[in-house]
Motif scaffolding. Structure first.
Motif, PDB file in Angstrom:
ATOM      1  N   SER A  80       0.842  -1.197   0.000  1.00 23.50           N
ATOM      2  CA  SER A  80       0.000   0.000   0.000  1.00 23.50           C
ATOM      3  C   SER A  80       0.875   1.244   0.000  1.00 23.50           C
ATOM      4  N   LYS A  91       1.401  -7.846 -15.636  1.00 23.43           N
ATOM      5  CA  LYS A  91       0.264  -8.373 -14.860  1.00 23.43           C
ATOM      6  C   LYS A  91       0.205  -7.671 -13.504  1.00 23.43           C
ATOM      7  N   GLY A  92      -0.975  -7.200 -13.156  1.00 21.91           N
ATOM      8  CA  GLY A  92      -1.115  -6.484 -11.887  1.00 21.91           C
ATOM      9  C   GLY A  92      -0.821  -4.997 -12.005  1.00 21.91           C
ATOM     10  N   ASN A 104      -3.746  -2.834 -10.797  1.00 24.72           N
ATOM     11  CA  ASN A 104      -3.835  -2.865  -9.344  1.00 24.72           C
ATOM     12  C   ASN A 104      -2.855  -1.879  -8.703  1.00 24.72           C
ATOM     13  N   LEU A 105      -1.619  -1.889  -9.215  1.00 21.49           N
ATOM     14  CA  LEU A 105      -0.597  -0.986  -8.672  1.00 21.49           C
ATOM     15  C   LEU A 105      -0.949   0.468  -8.988  1.00 21.49           C
ATOM     16  N   GLU A 115      -3.768   1.790  -9.140  1.00 20.46           N
ATOM     17  CA  GLU A 115      -4.750   2.295  -8.177  1.00 20.46           C
ATOM     18  C   GLU A 115      -4.083   2.650  -6.853  1.00 20.46           C
ATOM     19  N   LYS A 116      -3.077   1.867  -6.460  1.00 19.31           N
ATOM     20  CA  LYS A 116      -2.337   2.217  -5.242  1.00 19.31           C
ATOM     21  C   LYS A 116      -1.562   3.524  -5.427  1.00 19.31           C
TER      22      LYS A 116
END
Lengths: 187, 657
Positions: free
Chosen positions: B218, B504-505, B508-509, B511-512
């Motif tokens: 996070s 990949k991902g 997600n990162l 958004e962090k």
């Protein structure tokens, strides 16, 4: 050598018309040739499908419509399935066939006749009837025994029945033909 | 209040469809406006000087410029009014280019709309107040996410300038995709020979803290003061003890583990060190395959380890780091080529990806650099390379060009001829895209010097069949669009130049990090041309393919560029905040605490004021997002420069009738 004067020969209305009737965006084609690569009829075409697409893109009406390829196309839609730009190439080919008929530019009469014979059997039986297609085709073209050598095999496998099988809803199918004929008459 | 209005022609950009002189004339009648004129290029030096002179001559208190989007020139004009002695927030901009002249052709309607937008800006300006920035401290450390070549370059450059670097790498070694390559174009020099020294530098630089086999859990905070939680995924090996001797990887009885570093073309053990030059060179246990971790029976690695580094009870660990800036360098992954059924969808053993082929050619790879077919380990006589697999393909939802495949395909074809001179290489391409120094010459060399056969056309299908000698052949059917014919090659092996997409991902990162990303997982830069390294989140920068497809030289350049941006940010002793932040009206505040709960930046705290609880905004933390304003039931918290009164005045200015 035949030099095409693009500024004179280019008929962009033709391209627009093909796009409208087929519902496809011809400008999306970047000439990768994947349609040609997968086409099962490519070996007998006088102009490859990607070249026909190119001719439409360039607005070269005669090049696009006056060829035998349109009539040798099997409508298998491999070109549409493989197109990286999601163009339904088979629909474009179909559109071009209709346009060629309207212009009276059909380059393969027997093939057109074969299509007519095929559609006639559909009109009367609601599905294809191979013996009927053969009979109709032979009668119209006066071609005798073109592919007769495959008849024994086909007969043995029961692929060439003497009595047509008629589907339920034959009348409905016939009405489609009727409606089409009426529509043609009106326009 | 005295307001001056300047209506810009922007050459013909605005003037062509807006009567700017008429707009200025109308503006003269707006309340408080004492001066209005049109000018050719307001942002030019004489244009700005004109504003300065008008402020002095007419004693203006505020300025409205009607021109382009404030994204580009609001900072310019704020500096202009500041030069003339005004507060920079006594300035408003009306966007009559993007919002008017570029989108409509009706000159009369455009002129009216432009005048309305000027009225809106004037009404807002009448309620503006001078605002002053606060200064705050900066943590002069940078977080680099991703240890590929772009991240390595950014980390080394930042560390060289004395900045502390925290590098987080998902895999157990840094090096990224470049570490997997055998050679690099256009020089055909050894990839690991040029990369390995940089990787060693990362390990040895005292300014760099490396967290491998770790992920960002996070991120909180803001530019200058980020707090990052990093999840150190369990390796089941105590890396402080592990010497990287490799005995465990030889003795481990579980031999059937897909080797991800080798792109799955070989198997490795359940405890593994990816490659000889790995940094850090430490063993990691794969818990999905380890017999001890799965069934509790084995423990061989623990027995053979001479330093007692194996720890089967290891768990993930969360560490916290404070940094002032972040560089995302998360790289790419290959597009899912297994959905392409006409190429076998991953079921034909001898149809492989270019990255797998690269591992095959590598001397440290599973075949020690020998090219042979995966199916029968024979040397291939015909190799077909297919380009644009999952690139420039709308039917796969990947309309973009992956950029560097043309070049590596040429390199691989050349390498093939180097390894196996009697083998024929065919390349099916659509266009050879080689814009770079020595790039086009390189693709020409493949054809002229090495005799690689290039065929312009896509491949429709690959059809496996059994040859007379019992071996498997692959009929590759394509088109030669230049010849206008269908062509076929009986291939022993097919190499697919698979396109790239965001790692990949990546979403997600993003958004962090609170940055935007596109459909393909690539991060959005702040400006395509002029801010290619920055993001729209202050203090977050981009390097490498995570921003868009690019080759090694471009990735390295962007890595350095991102480091330079961080250095510039840290060169100031203190950072200034943007004073467009929330302010609490303590008379109205009832201390309900809703604003504290919704604030995404933890910028609001509870304080005691004359014995009463009140909300208080920490000005240097607040980012002015306005969530608290929308939440406050009392209307007690307002964002400066965007107060309810200012916004309502704008609405009233537009809705006159």
């Amino acid at each position: 050598m035949n030099i095409t004067r693009l500024d004179k020969a280019r008929d962009l209305n033709f391209k627009r018309q093909v796009e409208e009737e087929s519902g496809q965006n011809l400008s999306a084609c970047y000439q990768c040739g994947k349609c040609t690569a997968g086409c099962p009829s490519a070996g007998v075409y006088d102009r490859q499908v990607s070249q026909i697409m190119r001719a439409v893109q360039m607005g070269l009406k005669e090049e696009a419509l006056k060829n035998r390829s349109l009539w040798l196309c099997l409508s298998c839609s491999t070109c549409s399935a493989r197109c990286p730009n999601n163009i339904d190439v088979a629909a474009v080919m179909e559109t071009l066939r209709m346009m060629a008929r309207r212009e009276g530019w059909v380059q393969d009469r027997p093939m057109e006749t074969f299509w007519k014979a095929f559609l006639d059997t559909v009109k009367y039986t609601g599905r294809s009837y191979e013996m009927g297609v053969m009979a109709g085709f032979m009668a119209r073209t006066l071609r005798g025994w073109g592919n007769v050598e495959i008849a024994p095999t086909a007969l043995l496998k029961n692929k060439l029945p003497f009595i047509p099988s008629v589907i339920e809803g034959r009348e409905e199918v016939a009405r489609i033909f009727q409606r089409y004929a009426e529509k043609q008459k009106r326009s | 209040m005295k307001i001056g209005v300047f209506v810009c022609h922007c050459g013909s950009n605005i003037e062509a469809t807006v009567d700017t002189a008429a707009v200025a004339k109308i503006a003269e009648n707006y309340p408080d406006v004492v001066f209005a004129e049109d000018s050719m290029y307001t942002c030019s030096e004489p244009g700005q000087e004109n504003i300065v002179q008008a402020i002095k001559k007419h004693g203006l208190d505020g300025v409205v410029v009607a021109s382009c989007s404030p994204r580009m020139h609001e900072p310019t004009f704020r500096r202009t009014v500041e030069r003339a002695g005004l507060n920079r927030y006594m300035f408003e901009m009306a966007n009559i280019r993007e919002h008017v002249s570029w989108i409509g052709r009706d000159r009369e309607a455009n002129t009216n709309k432009a005048a309305e937008l000027v009225r809106l800006a004037v009404e807002k300006l009448r309620r503006n107040a001078p605002l002053y920035a606060k200064q705050f401290d900066v943590t002069k450390r940078v977080l680099v996410i991703g240890g590929g070549v772009a991240g390595i370059q950014a980390a080394l450059d930042a560390a060289d300038s004395g900045i502390g670097v925290v590098m987080v790498e998902r895999e157990s070694t840094i090096g990224g995709k470049m570490a997997k390559l055998d050679k690099t174009f256009p020089t055909v020099d050894c990839s690991s020979c040029v990369l390995a020294p940089k990787m060693v530098d990362v390990a040895q630089n005292p300014n760099i803290t490396l967290y491998a086999h770790s992920e960002v859990e996070s991120i909180s905070g803001f530019v200058g003061n980020f707090t990052v939680k990093i999840r150190k995924r369990a390796t089941y090996v105590d890396w402080s003890k592990c010497t990287g001797c490799g005995i465990c990887t030889e003795k481990c009885p579980e031999k059937n583990v897909p080797d991800t570093f080798n792109e799955g073309i070989s198997k490795c053990r359940a405890i593994n060190i990816p490659f000889p030059q790995a940094i850090p060179k430490k063993a990691t246990i794969n818990p999905d395959y380890c017999r001890k971790l799965k069934d509790g029976k084995c423990g061989v690695c623990s027995k053979v380890c001479t330093v007692g580094a194996i720890k089967y009870d290891m768990v993930d660990e969360i560490v916290e780091e404070k940094v002032g800036a972040i560089i995302a360098a998360t790289g790419f992954d290959l597009v899912d080529w297994k959905t392409i059924t006409e190429f076998g969808g991953g079921t034909y053993p001898d149809v492989i990806t270019s990255l797998q082929y690269e591992r095959m050619m590598s001397a440290s790879g599973p075949t020690a650099g020998h090219i042979h077919r995966p199916s029968d380990h024979k040397e291939p006589k015909n190799i077909v390379f297919i380009q644009c697999v999952g690139s420039r393909d709308c039917s796969m939802g990947r309309p973009y060009c992956s950029g560097f495949c043309c070049m590596y395909t040429a390199k691989q074809a050349i390498m093939t001829k180097d390894h196996l001179p009697d083998t024929d290489a065919y390349v099916f391409y659509m266009d050879v895209r080689a814009p770079g120094k020595m790039y086009d010459e390189f693709t020409r060399r493949a054809q002229e010097e090495y005799g690689v056969q290039y065929i312009r056309g896509r491949v429709s299908a690959i059809q496996p069949y059994t040859r007379e000698d019992g071996s498997v052949g692959y009929i590759v059917r394509g088109a030669d669009t230049l010849l206008g014919e269908q062509v076929e090659v009986d291939a022993d092996m097919v190499v697919l130049a698979v396109g790239v997409e965001g790692s990949k991902g990546a979403g997600n990162l993003a958004e962090k990090l609170r940055i935007s990303y596109d459909h393909y997982g690539f991060y959005m830069e702040s400006h395509v041309k002029l801010r290619p390294v920055e993001t729209n989140t202050a203090g977050v920068y981009l390097a490498g393919v995570c921003q868009g497809p690019k080759d090694i030289p471009a990735s390295v350049a962007q890595g350095s560029a991102a480091a330079a941006k961080v250095m510039a940010l840290f060169s100031k002793p203190k950072l200034e905040n943007d004073p467009q932040v929330s302010v609490v009206d303590i008379k109205r505040c009832v201390a309900c605490g809703k604003c504290i709960k919704v604030c995404p930046y933890q910028a609001i705290e509870e304080v005691e004021f004359r014995g009463q609880k009140k909300a208080h905004v920490i000005e240097t933390v607040c980012q002015g997002c306005g969530v608290c304003t929308a939440t406050c039931p009392q209307g007690a918290i307002q964002v400066s420069h965007f107060t309810d009164n200012q916004l309502l005045a704008e609405v009233n200015a537009l809705c006159q009738f």
